[in-house]
Design an enzyme around this catalytic site. Structure first.
Site, short mmCIF file in Angstrom:
data_model
loop_
_atom_site.label_atom_id
_atom_site.label_comp_id
_atom_site.label_asym_id
_atom_site.label_seq_id
_atom_site.Cartn_x
_atom_site.Cartn_y
_atom_site.Cartn_z
N GLU A 63 34.47 -28.17 28.69
CA GLU A 63 34.94 -29.11 29.87
C GLU A 63 33.77 -30.51 29.40
O GLU A 63 33.86 -31.67 29.54
CB GLU A 63 35.58 -28.51 30.73
CG GLU A 63 36.63 -27.96 30.78
CD GLU A 63 36.92 -26.95 29.92
OE1 GLU A 63 38.61 -26.59 29.61
OE2 GLU A 63 36.25 -25.98 29.82
N HIS A 132 43.91 -20.65 37.34
CA HIS A 132 45.39 -21.22 36.60
C HIS A 132 45.85 -22.07 37.94
O HIS A 132 46.75 -22.63 37.71
CB HIS A 132 46.44 -20.81 35.82
CG HIS A 132 45.98 -20.60 34.47
ND1 HIS A 132 44.32 -19.75 34.45
CD2 HIS A 132 45.52 -20.79 33.04
CE1 HIS A 132 44.46 -19.81 32.69
NE2 HIS A 132 45.34 -20.69 32.36
#
Length: 328
Positions: A63, A132
């Site tokens: 990321e 998540h």
């Protein structure tokens, strides 16, 4: 021929991304599995096939590298749209976002624009594992130099993603993942959309103002429906923009109702509700009939999926806050 069609949020975002890419060859999409797979939620489905691997780029699983690369692209005149696969995966890129993305335009006294959109599926309710289902929006809204918006429905998804891409400032674009494939709305592509950084009243009422965004807009609307059966009238406002906050419609509503409940999935401590409460109290002190009440997640890390429904703010918790407000 009518341009109306019923779409999900996932479809609206896909169509909005496609339109932005058709309109501007400088728009690129980057992220993990966004190309051949079409993203884990299929938001970018079909885009690599139609626009090629140079414009829809399957990145390594890194990321910080994805956002760092996008910074360089934005500086060279591209308009990168970065997908963070899940909310909890954004933290490796947090340094890039806060130290580079947010500060570049200010650091260069406006000479270097940073037209970048960072898409983050956020919130819970999908039975996922750790990292998540988080709601990190306050951490970005607290950072000067970033715009932060949250769509809540398919039509807003279609228009807001295009408006965010057209913005010359970096935009954190929050998408309520549990809504991706849930409800359908009718989209009229010939309509004129509301400006990006504006709130919207989605249900008029007179007794209590309920402020929500992203996944909790649906919760607030359900609460308003249930309250109506008990003779209570809730006004529901979809914030849509978290930074900058569009305070005018909120303050106008509060001056009429005198009571406010703010709901979001993020835990309450130092969340968006705290800023909203402070600003409303500063501006509407003499109109308030009760303290501003907040309904959110509990002050713990996001729990295992088996008990997430106990943790997330639901209709009953919103209605309980409404009752407490009306008792003052």
């Amino acid at each position: 021929m009518s341009s109306l069609q019923r779409i999900t949020l996932a479809k609206g975002l896909n169509m909005g991304l496609r339109k932005a890419m058709e309109d501007d060859p400088k728009v690129l999409i980057m992220g993990e599995d966004v190309g051949k797979l079409g993203g884990v939620f299929r938001i970018t489905d079909g885009l690599q096939k139609d626009f090629g691997e140079d414009r829809v780029i399957d990145s390594p699983l890194a990321e910080s590298g994805i956002v760092g690369t996008a910074v360089g692209m934005a500086l060279r005149g591209y308009r990168p749209v970065v997908e963070i696969q899940f909310d909890g995966f954004v933290y490796p890129a947090y340094d890039q976002i806060v130290c580079q993305v947010a500060k570049m335009t200010f650091r260069s006294q406006g000479k270097s624009k940073m037209p970048m959109v960072i898409r983050i599926p956020f919130g819970g309710g999908i039975g996922a594992v750790e990292h998540h289902s988080e709601s990190p929006e306050a951490q970005f809204a607290h950072t000067p130099g970033l715009k932060v918006v949250a769509c809540s429905n398919p039509v807003d998804g279609y228009w807001m993603i295009q408006q965010a891409i057209a913005c010359d400032d970096p935009v954190i674009f929050l998408e309520p993942k549990r809504q991706y494939h849930a409800d359908k709305l009718e989209l009229d592509e010939s309509a004129t959309p509301a400006p990006l950084f504006t709130a919207r009243t989605v249900r008029a009422g007179s007794d209590v103002t309920v402020l929500a965004y992203g996944p909790t807009v649906k919760t607030a609307l359900k609460a308003a429906e249930a309250a109506a059966n008990e003779g209570k009238s809730l006004e529901v406002i979809d914030l849509r923009t978290l930074s900058p906050l569009d305070m005018a419609p909120l303050l106008e509503s509060v001056r009429r109702t005198g009571r406010v409940v703010v709901t979001h999935e993020a835990h309450v401590n130092l969340g968006m509700g705290a800023e909203l409460s402070a600003r409303i109290t500063e501006e509407c002190f003499y109109s308030l009939e009760a303290p501003v009440l907040r309904v959110g997640g509990f002050d713990t890390p996001y729990p295992p999926s088996r008990i997430e429904e106990e943790w997330l703010p639901d209709l009953d918790r919103v209605l309980d806050a409404v009752d407490r407000s009306l008792e003052f």
